[in-house]
Design a protein around this motif. Structure first.
Motif, PDB file in Angstrom:
ATOM      1  N   PRO A 151      40.935  36.590  45.109  1.00  0.00           N
ATOM      2  CA  PRO A 151      41.680  35.394  45.378  1.00  0.00           C
ATOM      3  C   PRO A 151      42.880  35.416  46.166  1.00  0.00           C
ATOM      4  O   PRO A 151      43.116  34.361  46.828  1.00  0.00           O
ATOM      5  N   ARG A 179      36.689  36.633  44.577  1.00  0.00           N
ATOM      6  CA  ARG A 179      36.519  35.041  45.112  1.00  0.00           C
ATOM      7  C   ARG A 179      35.517  34.689  46.333  1.00  0.00           C
ATOM      8  O   ARG A 179      35.514  35.736  46.903  1.00  0.00           O
ATOM      9  N   HIS A 232      33.637  32.377  41.892  1.00  0.00           N
ATOM     10  CA  HIS A 232      34.841  33.038  41.380  1.00  0.00           C
ATOM     11  C   HIS A 232      34.548  33.938  40.478  1.00  0.00           C
ATOM     12  O   HIS A 232      33.964  33.585  39.412  1.00  0.00           O
TER      13      HIS A 232
END
Length: 404
Positions: A151, A179, A232
């Motif tokens: 992320p 991610r 994710h």
């Protein structure tokens, strides 16, 4: 509902009938560089992709759904085992072109599957791991996900991996998040890169997606590659056997060759999307009439068609030379980065011209060009953004790093 049926129900003029690729689009006869058997196989694959995949992909793209029923067909044509079937580097690249010419999302699936999943297990896995996974992968009966990006870390991932792994009583315990992971919600396992807390090295682990603590959430509302099921991923104390560590992936440097090759692979995608833009724009210009004559008779339209095809031809030529270098074992990251940056820049320009040529219809996925417009943006960004790849080249030619 078929494309033609759906479009007939629209209030605007009917979309042009899909036609096979322009037979002379390979202006510099790149296919002639293949031996006859590979050339024949490539043309068979092209026919399958144009007939069975291209039109079918539109509804899946619109709905952000994955066409599971196509996996068996992709496997039957050998598209799951390109990395290990002994065919030439050029053939593999031209297959990537043809898949992207039909649908860019599926070309991402085929490319990542071969370059980063099959390729990594074949090159860095143990004999037991190869025997366990490669038969299912090469037939597309199983899927893997390459879980590297996080992320908070994309371009700086090599030094920024925060996902951790610690060895406890014969098991690796993995914690962290990933991610933008392709196939993360549908894969049988993920190749997870995590930092070993004992020695600080970034290592690769096979993590089956049904293990407790593994969760994957689909990323929705993307403007491109909408068929690719990006995810994710959360890893909460996921436990895997010690044998799930890839023995050849005990430091991040071990994966550099495969990451370099996957960066080069995007250049083939970029060539393919440009050929798709040419196919669509050419067909449209021959069907659509304005001011009492076909668009194809207008000078500006012919100029745009010629420029799109010129960009595609330049991309194909560049990638054919790169395949030669890669086949000789001489490919370096700077060459892969330059090829990726250059071809995706031209792809972005080519698809924009195609959208302009289709006018208002260019923004609708029913006419395909709008679909390509979103997909081209993803090619421009992933496997290293355009800017990062440009800086890799800049560092090589100046000897000065501009990353920090």
């Amino acid at each position: 509902m078929k494309l033609e049926e759906r479009v007939r129900n629209l209030s605007h003029e009917a979309a042009p009938t899909l036609v096979p690729p322009f037979p002379d689009a390979d202006m510099m006869h790149v296919l002639d560089l293949l031996p006859p058997d590979e050339r024949s196989r490539l043309l068979d694959i092209r026919t399958f992709l144009q007939n069975d995949v291209r039109e079918a992909s539109i509804d899946y793209w619109n709905k952000e759904e994955f066409p599971f029923e196509l996996l068996g067909k992709l496997g039957a044509y050998g598209l799951g085992g390109l990395q290990t079937d002994g065919t030439s580097t050029l053939f593999k690249g031209l297959v990537y072109v043809e898949v992207a010419r039909a649908d860019v999302s599926l070309s991402a699936l085929v490319g990542i599957h071969n370059e980063l999943i099959v390729g990594m297990i074949d090159a860095l896995g143990s004999q037991a791991q190869k025997e366990r996974w490669l038969p299912g992968l090469t037939s597309f009966r199983q899927l893997g996900a390459f879980a590297l990006t996080e992320p908070d870390h994309g371009s700086d991932i090599a030094g920024g991996v925060e996902t951790t792994a610690r060895l406890e009583q014969g098991e690796w315990v993995i914690d962290g998040a990933k991610r933008w992971i392709g196939s993360g919600t549908i894969a049988d396992f993920a190749l997870v890169w995590a930092r070993d807390v004992a020695d600080g090295q970034i290592k690769g682990f096979i993590v089956e997606t049904n293990r407790p603590g593994y969760s994957a959430t689909k990323i929705c509302n993307k403007i491109g590659l909408r068929i690719m099921q990006n995810a994710h991923i959360e890893l909460r104390s996921v436990r895997v056997p010690e044998t799930n560590l890839l023995p050849g992936a005990t430091s991040f440097s071990k994966a550099n060759d495969l990451l370099r090759d996957s960066r080069a692979w995007v250049g083939w995608q970029a060539a393919g999307i440009q050929l798709a833009a040419f196919d669509i724009a050419r067909a449209y210009s021959l069907k659509r009439k304005q001011f009492g004559r076909e668009l194809a008779k207008f000078q500006l339209v012919q100029q745009q068609l010629a420029e799109i095809l010129g960009n595609a031809t330049a991309s194909l030529g560049l990638m054919a030379h790169l395949a030669r270098i890669q086949g000789d074992g001489k490919l370096e990251m700077v060459q892969a980065a330059m090829s990726k940056a250059t071809t995706t820049r031209m792809a972005r320009a080519s698809v924009a011209m195609g959208r302009s040529l289709l006018g208002g219809n260019g923004i609708s996925s029913d006419y395909e060009m709008g679909k390509l417009l979103g997909d081209a943006e993803i090619l421009y960004t992933y496997e290293g953004t355009y800017e990062i790849n440009s800086l890799i080249v800049g560092r090589a030619v100046t000897g000065k790093s501009a990353f920090v």
